[in-house]
Design a protein around this motif. Structure first.
Motif, PDB file in Angstrom:
ATOM      1  N   ASN A 171       0.819  -1.213   0.000  1.00 63.61           N
ATOM      2  CA  ASN A 171       0.000   0.000   0.000  1.00 63.61           C
ATOM      3  C   ASN A 171       0.855   1.266   0.000  1.00 63.61           C
ATOM      4  OD1 ASN A 171      -2.203  -1.815   1.898  1.00 63.61           O
ATOM      5  ND2 ASN A 171      -3.012  -0.585   0.224  1.00 63.61           N
ATOM      6  N   GLY A 218      -3.329   4.038   1.728  1.00 57.16           N
ATOM      7  CA  GLY A 218      -4.024   2.790   1.437  1.00 57.16           C
ATOM      8  C   GLY A 218      -4.927   2.840   0.228  1.00 57.16           C
ATOM      9  N   LYS A 251      -9.808   1.417   1.326  1.00 56.59           N
ATOM     10  CA  LYS A 251      -8.436   0.900   1.277  1.00 56.59           C
ATOM     11  C   LYS A 251      -8.354  -0.379   0.454  1.00 56.59           C
ATOM     12  CE  LYS A 251      -4.714  -0.765   4.316  1.00 56.59           C
ATOM     13  NZ  LYS A 251      -4.305  -1.024   5.717  1.00 56.59           N
ATOM     14  N   TYR A 252      -7.258  -0.502  -0.311  1.00 59.06           N
ATOM     15  CA  TYR A 252      -6.942  -1.774  -0.969  1.00 59.06           C
ATOM     16  C   TYR A 252      -6.230  -2.683   0.032  1.00 59.06           C
ATOM     17  CZ  TYR A 252      -7.870   0.443  -5.496  1.00 59.06           C
ATOM     18  OH  TYR A 252      -8.457   1.089  -6.555  1.00 59.06           O
ATOM     19  N   LEU A 253      -6.715  -3.898   0.175  1.00 59.79           N
ATOM     20  CA  LEU A 253      -6.020  -4.916   0.954  1.00 59.79           C
ATOM     21  C   LEU A 253      -5.205  -5.730  -0.043  1.00 59.79           C
ATOM     22  CD1 LEU A 253      -5.820  -6.026   3.879  1.00 59.79           C
ATOM     23  CD2 LEU A 253      -7.536  -7.711   3.230  1.00 59.79           C
ATOM     24  N   GLN A 294     -11.365  -2.775   1.381  1.00 60.95           N
ATOM     25  CA  GLN A 294     -11.622  -2.809   2.814  1.00 60.95           C
ATOM     26  C   GLN A 294     -12.237  -1.505   3.317  1.00 60.95           C
ATOM     27  OE1 GLN A 294      -8.144  -3.352   5.283  1.00 60.95           O
ATOM     28  NE2 GLN A 294      -9.334  -4.137   6.985  1.00 60.95           N
ATOM     29  N   THR A 296     -12.178   0.371   6.483  1.00 63.06           N
ATOM     30  CA  THR A 296     -11.358   0.324   7.696  1.00 63.06           C
ATOM     31  C   THR A 296     -12.094   0.822   8.937  1.00 63.06           C
ATOM     32  OG1 THR A 296     -10.433   2.498   7.154  1.00 63.06           O
ATOM     33  CG2 THR A 296      -9.217   0.553   6.406  1.00 63.06           C
ATOM     34  N   TYR A 356     -13.806  -2.536   9.678  1.00 58.52           N
ATOM     35  CA  TYR A 356     -12.934  -3.697   9.446  1.00 58.52           C
ATOM     36  C   TYR A 356     -13.663  -4.813   8.690  1.00 58.52           C
ATOM     37  CZ  TYR A 356      -9.833  -1.308  12.627  1.00 58.52           C
ATOM     38  OH  TYR A 356      -9.034  -0.367  13.211  1.00 58.52           O
ATOM     39  N   ILE A 410     -14.412  -6.347   4.627  1.00 56.52           N
ATOM     40  CA  ILE A 410     -14.004  -6.298   3.230  1.00 56.52           C
ATOM     41  C   ILE A 410     -15.201  -6.541   2.319  1.00 56.52           C
ATOM     42  CG2 ILE A 410     -11.579  -6.880   3.538  1.00 56.52           C
ATOM     43  CD1 ILE A 410     -12.211  -9.758   3.052  1.00 56.52           C
ATOM     44  N   TRP A 453      -5.805 -14.884   4.124  1.00 58.37           N
ATOM     45  CA  TRP A 453      -6.073 -13.740   4.990  1.00 58.37           C
ATOM     46  C   TRP A 453      -7.552 -13.407   4.850  1.00 58.37           C
ATOM     47  CZ3 TRP A 453      -3.024  -8.474   4.488  1.00 58.37           C
ATOM     48  CH2 TRP A 453      -3.284  -7.685   5.613  1.00 58.37           C
TER      49      TRP A 453
END
Length: 402
Positions: free
Chosen positions: A138, A142, A174-176, A195, A197, A200, A202, A254
């Motif tokens: 990231n 992010g 955000k990109y995970l 995601q 954030t 929390y 996705i 993950w």
């Protein structure tokens, strides 16, 4: 004559001391400086962990111990290193430093270190050739994915960013970024999630990207909704590979919450065939359904001969602390068998090293005496290998360093 007697006495004393250290376990076990393997051992628990590298001559036999043998690398490295030959590469994001290191004369030696902060943290890495390392992660906010190309010969770097990323849905900020990065057919492949954030969570869709190299532009996006995790961080873990046929396999290990009811996404195995830029729609392994156990966070390795080794949890969910191993037939997408000869073991990250169709598995018993277990995928047999002694908390990884 006196000189000869002195020499003879010295040789006898040396012989007795070596014999003694092998019998009573009080002294260091002799290990050659150019031993080919490095066994990473953790003492203490995070954040108060110390990391040691124990050089090993042979994983399949003999015995060793941590005391007086382990190299303390804590001040320079941790177990998120990238290993290539005799060198380790480590991005210390908290201190803004990228370095190249080796184990020499009982210590970790810095070959070169440079200031570096282009990645918020390392997500994935892969090798283009023996001296070209690509790392991704990231950006600081992010909302983008940065790239680094490292010439490992002189540790010079070229930084950039990936263009044409798929858009993020509203509220997913955000990109995970997956640690499952691989280089195949002249392109880079890895997965991302979107995601939120603040909660929390996705977005319930997996995005797998084909990215040009060295242009770093997304050229193809494939999606799937059977699993939405990505590969765990590649410094610590191993969740993807390209096999001898040129096909890429990866594990979505993950697996964060993906629904409003708080459930986590299942962990699955996917394939991208040689010559293709998108997921093989006909290939998917739900690990829990196939093996009866949840995949562990991040160990899925190519055994060769059309097989892979997978670490699994003994119980589902975050409370698990015990692990075992199973073998997957890649073409069939089926479990071949569980490695029940290997004792159920405690925590660790890259606790397997694979070479020539054999998996060397270090299993933590918690008793202070452990073993490396050797699974031969050709004979389908398991044997007991290296014996390890010492006061430690876990094993982190096994690397070939010579």
């Amino acid at each position: 004559m006196k000189k000869y007697a002195k020499f003879l006495s010295l040789m006898i004393a040396i012989g007795l001391s070596l014999t003694a250290c092998r019998k009573d376990g009080k002294d260091a076990w002799p290990v050659s400086e150019d031993a080919p393997f490095g066994l990473w051992i953790q003492v203490g628990s995070w954040p108060n962990s110390n990391y040691y590298v124990l050089k090993v001559d042979d994983l399949s036999q003999g015995e060793t111990k941590l005391q007086k043998n382990g190299i303390d690398v804590t001040q320079k490295l941790n177990n998120a290193v990238i290993s290539k030959g005799e060198f380790y590469y480590y991005y210390n994001s908290s201190e803004g430093r990228l370095g190249k290191y080796k184990m020499e004369n009982g210590a970790v030696k810095a070959i070169k270190e440079i200031p570096f902060s282009h990645l918020a943290s390392l997500a994935g890495h892969t090798w283009i050739d023996d001296y070209t390392l690509v790392m991704i992660g990231n950006n600081a906010s992010g909302n983008g994915i940065n790239t680094v190309v490292v010439n490992t010969a002189d540790l010079s770097v070229t930084t950039g960013t990936i263009s044409n990323l798929p858009e993020r849905p509203d509220n997913y900020n955000k990109y995970l970024v997956g640690g499952d990065l691989q280089y195949k057919d002249g392109k880079l492949f890895f997965s991302v999630n979107m995601q939120n954030t603040s909660i929390y969570q996705i977005y319930p869709r997996l995005y797998t990207l084909a990215v040009s190299y060295p242009g770093f532009a997304v050229t193809a996006v494939s999606t799937d909704e059977r699993s939405v995790g990505v590969g765990s961080t590649s410094g610590y873990y191993a969740t993807s590979f390209v096999d001898a046929n040129g096909d890429m396999y990866f594990l979505t290990s993950w697996n964060l919450v993906w629904n409003t009811d708080g459930t986590r996404a299942p962990k699955g195995i996917y394939r991208i065939k040689k010559g293709e830029d998108t997921l093989d729609e006909d290939y998917y392994i739900n690990v829990l359904t196939e093996t009866g156990k949840e995949a562990a966070a991040g160990l899925f390795m190519n055994l060769g001969n059309g097989k892979a080794i997978l670490k699994v949890q003994e119980i589902e969910g975050y409370a698990n602390t015990k692990y075992s191993y199973t073998v997957i037939d890649l073409a069939a997408g089926k479990e071949v068998r569980k490695l029940t000869e290997v004792p159920i073991s405690g925590s660790g990250e890259r606790t397997v090293y694979v070479e020539n169709g054999k998996a060397y598995i270090v299993a933590l018993s918690g008793t202070g005496t452990d073993y490396v277990w050797v699974y031969d995928s050709i004979t389908d047999k398991v044997s007991q290998g290296l014996k390890i002694q010492g006061g430690y908390n876990s094993f982190s990884r096994i690397d070939k360093i010579r």
